[in-house]
Motif scaffolding. Structure first.
Motif, mmCIF file in Angstrom:
data_model
loop_
_atom_site.group_PDB
_atom_site.id
_atom_site.type_symbol
_atom_site.label_atom_id
_atom_site.label_comp_id
_atom_site.label_asym_id
_atom_site.label_seq_id
_atom_site.Cartn_x
_atom_site.Cartn_y
_atom_site.Cartn_z
ATOM 1 N N PHE A 33 0.830 -1.209 0.000
ATOM 2 C CA PHE A 33 0.000 0.000 0.000
ATOM 3 C C PHE A 33 0.862 1.255 0.000
ATOM 4 O O PHE A 33 0.721 2.117 -0.865
ATOM 5 C CB PHE A 33 -0.946 0.003 1.200
ATOM 6 C CG PHE A 33 -1.756 1.277 1.322
ATOM 7 C CD1 PHE A 33 -2.675 1.626 0.348
ATOM 8 C CD2 PHE A 33 -1.581 2.139 2.403
ATOM 9 C CE1 PHE A 33 -3.415 2.807 0.443
ATOM 10 C CE2 PHE A 33 -2.301 3.311 2.513
ATOM 11 C CZ PHE A 33 -3.232 3.653 1.532
ATOM 12 N N LEU A 55 -5.419 -0.106 5.765
ATOM 13 C CA LEU A 55 -4.828 -0.379 4.462
ATOM 14 C C LEU A 55 -3.311 -0.567 4.573
ATOM 15 O O LEU A 55 -2.725 -1.380 3.853
ATOM 16 C CB LEU A 55 -5.151 0.757 3.483
ATOM 17 C CG LEU A 55 -6.615 0.832 3.027
ATOM 18 C CD1 LEU A 55 -6.872 2.125 2.264
ATOM 19 C CD2 LEU A 55 -6.975 -0.370 2.161
ATOM 20 N N GLY A 59 -1.384 -3.776 3.378
ATOM 21 C CA GLY A 59 -0.225 -3.676 2.497
ATOM 22 C C GLY A 59 0.959 -4.459 3.006
ATOM 23 O O GLY A 59 1.684 -5.113 2.235
ATOM 24 N N ALA A 130 -9.803 -0.437 -2.369
ATOM 25 C CA ALA A 130 -8.362 -0.489 -2.157
ATOM 26 C C ALA A 130 -7.956 -1.777 -1.459
ATOM 27 O O ALA A 130 -6.932 -2.393 -1.804
ATOM 28 C CB ALA A 130 -7.918 0.724 -1.342
ATOM 29 N N LEU A 134 -5.494 -4.677 -3.078
ATOM 30 C CA LEU A 134 -4.253 -5.126 -2.453
ATOM 31 C C LEU A 134 -4.199 -6.646 -2.343
ATOM 32 O O LEU A 134 -3.174 -7.272 -2.637
ATOM 33 C CB LEU A 134 -4.102 -4.476 -1.074
ATOM 34 C CG LEU A 134 -3.749 -2.984 -1.089
ATOM 35 C CD1 LEU A 134 -3.904 -2.378 0.299
ATOM 36 C CD2 LEU A 134 -2.326 -2.766 -1.602
#
Length: 563
Positions: A33, A55, A59, A130, A134
């Motif tokens: 991320f 996030l 990541g 998002a 990922l």
């Protein structure tokens, strides 16, 4: 006569060619991320900054060595169909490698499936998009049931009594690799529309639904037929299409089909075989037979397509997200290799020809990411009528273009690794085989192009909203301004054509619309060096047909620094 005894060697002395050099270290333990500038900026731009911490955690997880190894295992030790148990009882189960369960469990725990429905607010769909991207960037096969569980919610809510039983389970962040059992608090969903004689022409379906009682919305039916593609057959329930019979209403209708009935008995759900697919290996896709299988009608009789299209529209966006995620993986792996490999006396990434290829790939990836997140924002709960009209047309346009760009993009990135890229030991071979499914799933090219025509005809407000969006960048780039004028003219001409000519022209116009949307978003949201190179490489007079044909004077270093 004396003899000499040689002293033994103190250490081995292999030939110098046995020493590994000039090979990049594994690209692991990198936060996927935080290193994705376009994704980080998009999350912030579209009101999802509140999700940054989670996030960041995602990541780090998907970039870890353990997660990447699980992705390899899930795709090399592929699902296996087990029709019977050891005593001969028909069970119709698919056995997955434990790595697959670890991956999908993590995706569910982080809300990649239904977080936007569980906590709807501005930016919720962006944060969920998002997260989905990922996870899909590293292991895309598990994303199918994750996507369908997200997408099923609007269709279920058309039948409130059914939604009350199933939606809370879909929103759960717990995961069990076993089939539904009484008392299980979570559920994943699948979908099965197509049949061998019809494919995309779902109105040709021959599966029959006979009412088990009164019939009608919310009532039980018995389904009999064959479904040609049923993805993720170990899901807890499925939306399917069948021809309803009976006095309560007839015609192609939508049904919710559970694997396990409320009393704990297994529903009739006979897996015929698993599909031997080009890619998407970790995800089991199957053919199934229904034989008096119990299902409940969702929505009105004869309105099955309209009911299930709510699910289809959501999964089309996820196709865009998945393609964009694949582009990001391709760029990241190609750049990593080129920055850690010397050739002809210098680092590969510093050589002009390679710079042009890498920059072009990075621009394609950034444009796809920016477009995907803009569409996700249009899905949020605060979307007004204008936003809804925009997303109706723009999602189809972007689905057509971005998903079609995916396979060639993956190939060009693979070529950056040379022979390594062509081996299954590196992830881009898997990505190359994966990308085409996004273009085929939920409507291949012609289906999507015709859907764009349908939207233009039936929902003219969508054309107005799309035109407004792309023209927000007018004045920012001369090439784009001229292209926007051409798109307006093309759309106007298309509206005046007869059906045959319109279909022949549809792909050309949709492509032009997609480039208008991406270029407009790049002008508004990307650095000038990136937007100008993107537009010159795709709309300029001297543009090439392959990646790596960006014009002399392009800001290669600035573009690659963002990637």
């Amino acid at each position: 006569m004396s003899s000499t005894i040689e002293e033994p060697a103190t250490h081995p002395a292999p030939h110098h060619t046995h020493t590994v050099s000039n090979q990049p270290d594994p690209r692991t333990d990198i936060n996927e991320f935080l290193t994705d500038t376009a994704l980080v900026e998009g999350v912030r731009r579209h009101d999802a900054s509140w999700a940054t911490d989670e996030l960041t955690d995602v990541g780090a997880l998907v970039g870890s060595n353990d997660f990447q190894h699980d992705a390899e295992l899930a795709n090399s030790i592929i699902p296996e169909f087990r029709p019977f148990d050891r005593w001969g009882n028909r069970v119709d189960e698919v056995e997955y490698h434990p790595a697959y369960h670890r991956i999908i469990s993590a995706a569910v725990a982080h809300g990649a499936h239904t977080s936007a429905w569980a906590d709807p607010k501005p930016g919720a769909d962006v944060a969920r998009a998002a997260t989905f991207m990922l996870f899909s960037q590293v292991e895309p096969g598990h994303a199918c049931p994750i996507s369908m569980t997200h997408a099923v919610i609007p269709s279920l809510e058309l039948q409130p009594d059914v939604a009350a039983r199933w939606v809370p389970r879909a929103l759960s962040r717990s995961y069990s690799g076993t089939l539904d059992v009484p008392g299980k608090g979570s559920a994943l969903f699948g979908m099965s529309m197509t049949e061998k004689q019809g494919g995309s022409d779902v109105r040709a379906n021959t599966t029959i639904a006979v009412p088990a009682g009164r019939g009608g919305p919310g009532a039980d039916y018995l389904l009999t037929g064959h479904k040609w593609f049923c993805s993720a057959p170990m899901s807890d329930a499925f939306l399917v299409l069948a021809q309803a019979e009976g006095t309560a209403g007839s015609g192609l209708s939508c049904f919710l089909l559970p694997r396990i009935l409320p009393d704990g008995e297994r529903n009739t759900f006979r897996i015929q075989r698993l599909k031997n697919k080009l890619g998407n290996k970790s995800n089991a896709s199957s053919e199934i037979e229904l034989d008096g299988s119990v299902a409940v009608m969702i929505g009105e009789p004869g309105r099955g397509v309209r009911t299930i299209i709510e699910m289809v529209s959501q999964t089309r966006l996820d196709c865009i997200l998945g393609s964009a995620a694949g582009m990001r993986q391709s760029v990241a792996e190609a750049l990593w290799h080129a920055r850690h490999r010397n050739a002809f006396g210098t680092v590969l990434a510093d050589q002009p020809a390679m710079k042009s290829v890498l920059a072009d790939l990075a621009l394609e990836s950034e444009a796809a990411t920016i477009t995907a997140l803009r569409l996700a924002r249009a899905q949020d709960i605060d979307a007004d009528d204008h936003e809804k009209s925009f997303r109706r047309l723009a999602t189809a346009v972007a689905k057509y273009w971005i998903c079609k760009r995916g396979p060639h993009h993956a190939y060009e990135a693979l070529e950056c690794l040379g022979g390594n890229g062509y081996t299954e030991d590196f992830p881009l071979a898997r990505r190359y085989r994966e990308q085409p499914v996004m273009a085929i799933w939920e409507g291949s090219g012609n289906v999507i192009a015709l859907d764009v025509l349908r939207a233009m005809t039936r929902e003219p407000d969508s054309v107005v909203a799309f035109d407004h969006e792309v023209n927000l960048a007018r004045g920012g780039n001369t090439l784009l301004d001229r292209h926007l004028d051409r798109v307006r003219q093309q759309v106007k001409e298309l509206a005046g054509m007869d059906l045959v000519d319109a279909q022949l022209r549809a792909r050309t116009v949709v492509e032009a619309m997609a480039l208008a949307l991406q270029a407009s978003l790049m002008v508004r949201h990307a650095p000038t060096a990136s937007s100008e190179a993107f537009i010159a490489g795709r709309l300029g007079r001297e543009r090439g047909h392959e990646y790596g044909t960006l014009p002399i004077g392009t800001g290669f270093d600035e573009i690659l620094a963002r990637a």
